[in-house]
Write a protein that holds these residues in place. Structure first.
Motif, short mmCIF file in Angstrom:
data_model
loop_
_atom_site.label_atom_id
_atom_site.label_comp_id
_atom_site.label_asym_id
_atom_site.label_seq_id
_atom_site.Cartn_x
_atom_site.Cartn_y
_atom_site.Cartn_z
N UNK A 36 -1.71 75.85 -0.42
CA UNK A 36 -1.47 75.07 -1.63
C UNK A 36 -0.45 75.78 -2.52
N UNK A 37 -0.62 77.07 -2.73
CA UNK A 37 0.28 77.84 -3.60
C UNK A 37 1.70 77.87 -3.04
N UNK A 38 1.83 78.15 -1.74
CA UNK A 38 3.15 78.25 -1.11
C UNK A 38 3.92 76.94 -1.18
N UNK A 39 3.27 75.85 -0.82
CA UNK A 39 3.95 74.55 -0.84
C UNK A 39 4.22 74.08 -2.26
N UNK A 40 3.33 74.41 -3.18
CA UNK A 40 3.55 74.05 -4.58
C UNK A 40 4.75 74.80 -5.15
N UNK A 41 4.90 76.06 -4.76
CA UNK A 41 6.06 76.84 -5.20
C UNK A 41 7.36 76.23 -4.70
N UNK A 52 19.55 72.65 -6.01
CA UNK A 52 18.77 72.37 -4.80
C UNK A 52 18.43 70.89 -4.65
N UNK A 53 19.00 70.05 -5.51
CA UNK A 53 18.74 68.62 -5.43
C UNK A 53 19.64 67.98 -4.38
N UNK A 54 19.32 68.26 -3.12
CA UNK A 54 20.07 67.74 -1.98
C UNK A 54 19.14 66.88 -1.12
N UNK A 55 19.70 66.03 -0.25
CA UNK A 55 18.84 65.21 0.63
C UNK A 55 17.87 66.04 1.46
N UNK A 56 18.35 67.16 2.02
CA UNK A 56 17.49 68.01 2.85
C UNK A 56 16.31 68.54 2.04
N UNK A 57 16.58 68.97 0.81
CA UNK A 57 15.50 69.50 -0.02
C UNK A 57 14.59 68.40 -0.56
N UNK A 60 12.32 68.20 2.19
CA UNK A 60 11.50 69.41 2.21
C UNK A 60 10.38 69.32 1.18
N UNK A 61 10.68 68.76 0.00
CA UNK A 61 9.65 68.53 -1.01
C UNK A 61 8.59 67.57 -0.47
N UNK A 62 9.05 66.53 0.20
CA UNK A 62 8.12 65.56 0.79
C UNK A 62 7.26 66.21 1.86
N UNK A 63 7.87 67.09 2.67
CA UNK A 63 7.14 67.82 3.71
C UNK A 63 6.09 68.73 3.09
N UNK A 284 6.17 77.04 4.11
CA UNK A 284 6.85 77.53 2.89
C UNK A 284 7.48 78.91 3.09
N UNK A 285 6.81 79.77 3.87
CA UNK A 285 7.35 81.10 4.11
C UNK A 285 8.61 81.03 4.96
#
Length: 309
Positions: A36-41, A52-57, A60-63, A284-285
């Motif tokens: 939870x912490x890693x993905x939230x970060x 970092x507001x790119x299509x890939x990211x 990645x946020x969705x993932x 996340x790591x």
């Protein structure tokens, strides 16, 4: 004796040894909190940094959000059962868990395929990247993936509803897994097993084929780059995604092989941990350690949070 809908299942977990229960409780709770912490970060770091507001990211946020939901649909019941000394889960609760697990597992497949397509466009068609991977297309691909995942999960849930169950309702796992539930049914499950096989080929095979197709073209394009520095830079943009893909499909394939060659319920349950817990925890790591911009954004976010405390 057959029971249809008014019943409870028993989640046997990883082991029934009472001396190991405190260790398993601590281990699963720790893995859940780290995930939870890693993905939230990752989500907060991307959201707070305009660079970092790119299509890939965006994907990645969705993932990361999907990984949080995926692990939340499986893990919390395990430590709760250990704490309350109650292994039961209601029929409705088990059905709901199956539904959510399928939604997030299938969505993970599609998100990884969409991210591979993003890398394909970025490397093979760099001049058209911004026009092709616009916000509308990204949102459309995400919503389409979510819709397909939800429809598949609802279909599988309805498939379970038509089954009749016997009195031995013990699931040798820490969550309600579709194949395990079908094994408990008293009614004929031939059609159900065929449908699961077909669904797996479609909703796992097609995204994986798309990933392989994208990377064949990516590698072909990279090899045509004259400078070794250019090749290394192009490969480095795909390294994190390739690592996540290898982790997800590698663990899923390992679970499939394990279930095919062993009848041990304990080994099957341990194998299930590998694809439901390990990928969401390590993703996340992988992205933060292999991506310099992401690493810097996470560092800034942690510093900002520490300054507020």
């Amino acid at each position: 004796m057959e029971i249809r809908n008014q019943t409870e299942f028993l989640l046997l977990g990883l082991t029934e040894d009472p001396t190991l229960q405190p260790l398993i409780f601590s281990l699963f709770l720790s893995m859940y909190l780290v995930t939870i912490l890693g993905n939230l970060l990752i989500i907060l770091a991307i959201s707070s940094d305009p660079h970092l507001h790119t299509p890939m990211n965006f994907f990645l946020c969705s993932l990361s959000l999907n990984d949080i939901c995926f692990i939340t649909s499986t893990i919390p019941k395990m430590p709760l059962n250990i704490q309350t000394q109650d292994q039961s889960i209601t029929y409705t609760g088990c059905l709901s868990q199956v539904c959510f697990v399928i939604i997030f597992a299938v969505l993970e497949n599609f998100l990884l395929a969409v991210m591979a397509y993003d890398r394909y466009v970025a490397i093979c068609h760099p001049l058209s990247y911004t026009s092709i991977m616009n916000l509308c297309l990204c949102v459309l691909m995400l919503l389409t993936s979510l819709s397909i995942s939800t429809i598949d999960a609802l279909f599988d849930t309805l498939m379970i509803l038509r089954l009749s169950f016997c009195t031995a309702l013990e699931i040798p796992n820490f969550f309600c897994e579709l194949p395990q539930i079908i094994k408990l049914a008293c009614s004929d499950t031939l059609i159900d097993n065929i449908l699961i096989y077909v669904e797996t080929c479609i909703f796992a095979g097609l995204p994986l084929s798309g990933i392989i197709f994208s990377y064949i073209h990516i590698v072909s394009s990279i090899l045509r780059i004259p400078s070794s520095e250019g090749k290394h830079k192009a490969f480095s943009t795909c390294g994190s995604h390739l690592s996540v893909v290898s982790l997800f499909y590698g663990t899923a394939f390992g679970v499939y092989i394990n279930s095919a060659v062993t009848d041990s319920p304990g080994k099957t349950a341990v194998a299930s941990v590998m694809y439901t817990v390990v990928p969401p925890m390590l993703n996340p790591f992988i992205y933060s350690l292999r991506n310099r911009d992401m690493k810097e954004a996470v560092r800034k976010l942690i510093s900002r949070i520490a300054s507020l405390l």
